[in-house]
Design an enzyme around this catalytic site. Sequence first.
Site, PDB file in Angstrom:
ATOM      1  N   GLU A 112      -7.249   5.804  -0.593  1.00 32.55           N
ATOM      2  CA  GLU A 112      -6.572   6.738  -0.729  1.00 32.55           C
ATOM      3  C   GLU A 112      -6.603   8.215   0.107  1.00 32.55           C
ATOM      4  OE1 GLU A 112      -3.727   6.462  -2.513  1.00 32.55           O
ATOM      5  OE2 GLU A 112      -4.256   4.564  -3.521  1.00 32.55           O
ATOM      6  N   HIS A 164      -0.815   3.715   3.942  1.00 36.95           N
ATOM      7  CA  HIS A 164      -1.294   2.445   3.449  1.00 36.95           C
ATOM      8  C   HIS A 164      -0.808   1.071   4.220  1.00 36.95           C
ATOM      9  CE1 HIS A 164      -3.214   3.996  -0.221  1.00 36.95           C
ATOM     10  NE2 HIS A 164      -1.942   4.259  -0.644  1.00 36.95           N
ATOM     11  N   HIS A 198       2.686   8.501   3.124  1.00 41.40           N
ATOM     12  CA  HIS A 198       1.318   8.202   2.551  1.00 41.40           C
ATOM     13  C   HIS A 198       1.753   6.514   2.385  1.00 41.40           C
ATOM     14  CE1 HIS A 198      -1.778   8.268  -0.686  1.00 41.40           C
ATOM     15  NE2 HIS A 198      -1.102   7.212  -0.912  1.00 41.40           N
ATOM     16  N   GLU A 199       2.784   6.151   1.865  1.00 36.04           N
ATOM     17  CA  GLU A 199       2.940   4.833   1.270  1.00 36.04           C
ATOM     18  C   GLU A 199       3.356   3.963   2.506  1.00 36.04           C
ATOM     19  OE1 GLU A 199       2.033   3.675  -1.392  1.00 36.04           O
ATOM     20  OE2 GLU A 199       2.093   5.469  -2.562  1.00 36.04           O
TER      21      GLU A 199
END
Length: 739
Positions: free
Chosen positions: A523, A470, A465-466
């Site tokens: 997100e 992103h 995810h990070e």
Amino acid sequence: MPLFGRKKLPRMSVDVSQYVLPNDTGICLLDCKLAFNNLTDKEKRYAHYISQAAWHGGLIVLVQTSPESPGIYLLLQKLFRAQPVASLQEKATACGLTEEDFKAFLIYAAAIYSNMGNYKSFGDTKIIPNFPKEKFQSLVKASAAYASDSAGIQKLWDSVGEVMYSLEKKLQQLGLGGNGITTYFSGNCDIPDAKLAQTFMDDKEISPYNTRLFKTCPADTGKPSYEIRLASGVNTAGKDIEGGEDVTKVLGDHEFQGTTFKVTRGDYSKLMKMVAENLQKAQEYAANENQVNMLGNYIKSFQCGSIPAHKNGSRYWIRDTTPIVETYIGFIESYRDPFGVRGEFEGFVAMVNKEMSTKFGALVAKATDLLPLLPWPADYEKDKFLRPDFTSLDVLTFAGSGIPAGINIPNYDDIRQDEGFKNVSLGNVLSAGYKDTKITFLSESDAELFKKWKLPSFEVQVGLHELLGHGSGKLFIKKEDGKLNFDPKKVKHTETGGEITSWYGAKETWDSKFCELASTYEECRAECVGIYLCGSEDVLRIFGHEGDTASDVMYVNWLNMVRAGLLGLEFYSPQTKTWRQAHMQGRYVILRVLLEAGGDLVTIKRTTGEDGKPDILISLDRSKIQSVGVPAIGKFLTKLQVYKSTADYTAGKKMYDCYSAVNDDSDPQFLSLRDVVLSRKQPRKMFVQCNTEIKDGTLSLKDYEASPAGLVQSFVDRFQGTTTDDILQELWDKDRVYF
């Protein structure tokens, strides 16, 4: 007399249980003793002073949350500072409070401290005490604080006692205009005001991150005017600071589209000065020139109100790779601004967890092999992947409204795209706070797997995810010289097959273009990347999972996502048809996408629980994840990225709003299911954090018991004098006229 009175609304029937925290709400200690004790004295002092800066800046969140939050905090601090919790309980018992009443009081106090205000940091709904107002008032009057200053404490109670319990419609959640309460805007602002102000700030190249907006309508003209306040230690009339020219050139009055805008600085000035002063002390113990320059630019930013200075500090922060003590501080996340562009103050200090950081480092090393696996064409990916620092940290201090599990920062698009970013996973937050005490809505066999593999699967998800969520994707931009950062003759639109016809202007950013949609959309995109790639054998092997174990970890990660989508219904408000939490809205959207994929990949059934009450069973067919789930997420993820890359807010919003809808128009009738989800919801855990202190020249760490009383005591010890009380009182008095 207030300029803008709050009109009283008729009292409606409200489910009070949704606004109180039960007495058994979990409280965890963020244990960092081993990591802290391994630091050198120099490193400890560096961590100490940045922690002091973070905690004092964190008080700003009270002013950013609700009109009454500073007053409630002041009341609690005065009560607990005047006598120990045990002594206050004796007084409470003597004036008629039961043991459960006093527990409810402590839980409420702990919630105010944990959320830095009386609205949940995760969900944005109001928190009210879970015991009668009359008993709260009795406790206040029986306290040692009241005995020593009855007039002052009575005045505080009179100011907050009524609104503390009020569940008038507008006060039930954070929002703008009729959708809720906010202090990022004066009480008379609405969406058109926010849009006009954003257009003005874009034109003047003013970043909204450290601003608030106040509107006045003089009775003689009726013509509105606006004040844009920048947070800074120096006020508008104060001495200028070298390097703050970007601020001074925009200060003062401006006529824009027939409206007067006045740009001022000095919001939260005394707290901002305390932040800067502590960062100056930390500079003496910096490990290298990158840290010295980073802090120097932060100090300049916080003194004069310059976001460009903070961006420069962030550039040095990115270059400061693999530090022993990791930090970040400023106006960072825009989740709680109803318009989605203003940053809430936060600051953290943490120590590196070397074992888990090694795994994240291996993931970074593999990133260039994993990025091509994402579903969008290569033209939609950054021209060059800038390998970031990715560490697992044990948190010493996290000041703000809440503590996340992982972070990808800075949030400045130009820096992220052209210079890089960092990822951090907060290891002791994951281990302490992300363990379900009761697992709802799953079969017995799924619940067993979920309990066993949730934390390991979440570590994988956080990493993907990070780093690749992103950290991926390109923004198409037309620069000031008129040149595009992509080849319009080569790049085609994946959905239309035609040429690219939209992009970001030189002064536009992701946040300014997508505004209120930006946080949840991003997100959701990052979560999609996580589940899309979590089946990779290479990824799972990095985290130590192979064979059947790897299969279980991948399955539980997907299962966690679909269950989270269902749990997300708690964070939807039917009255206003709005979502109150960016991540949970994104997870609900993913659930809708997977249901739309068909093939019985995901099924939701109404059942009756063992308690005889309505229940829900959600199931995921693990045999169809690769054949049905992954293609569905890939198709959706491509659209998310393409609309983001091309700055196509209209198309992105239309698609995202469609999947975000909650109604009973078709099965499984999510609006009705929401009642079942609410009836079985569990409170989010709260964290007790350690303090550092210097006595007789010796620096030490002080920890606390994992209890409401321990959390309360940590805040009493953190702010022992009355200096910050006086500052908050001044800020509160200044702002109250606008709400």
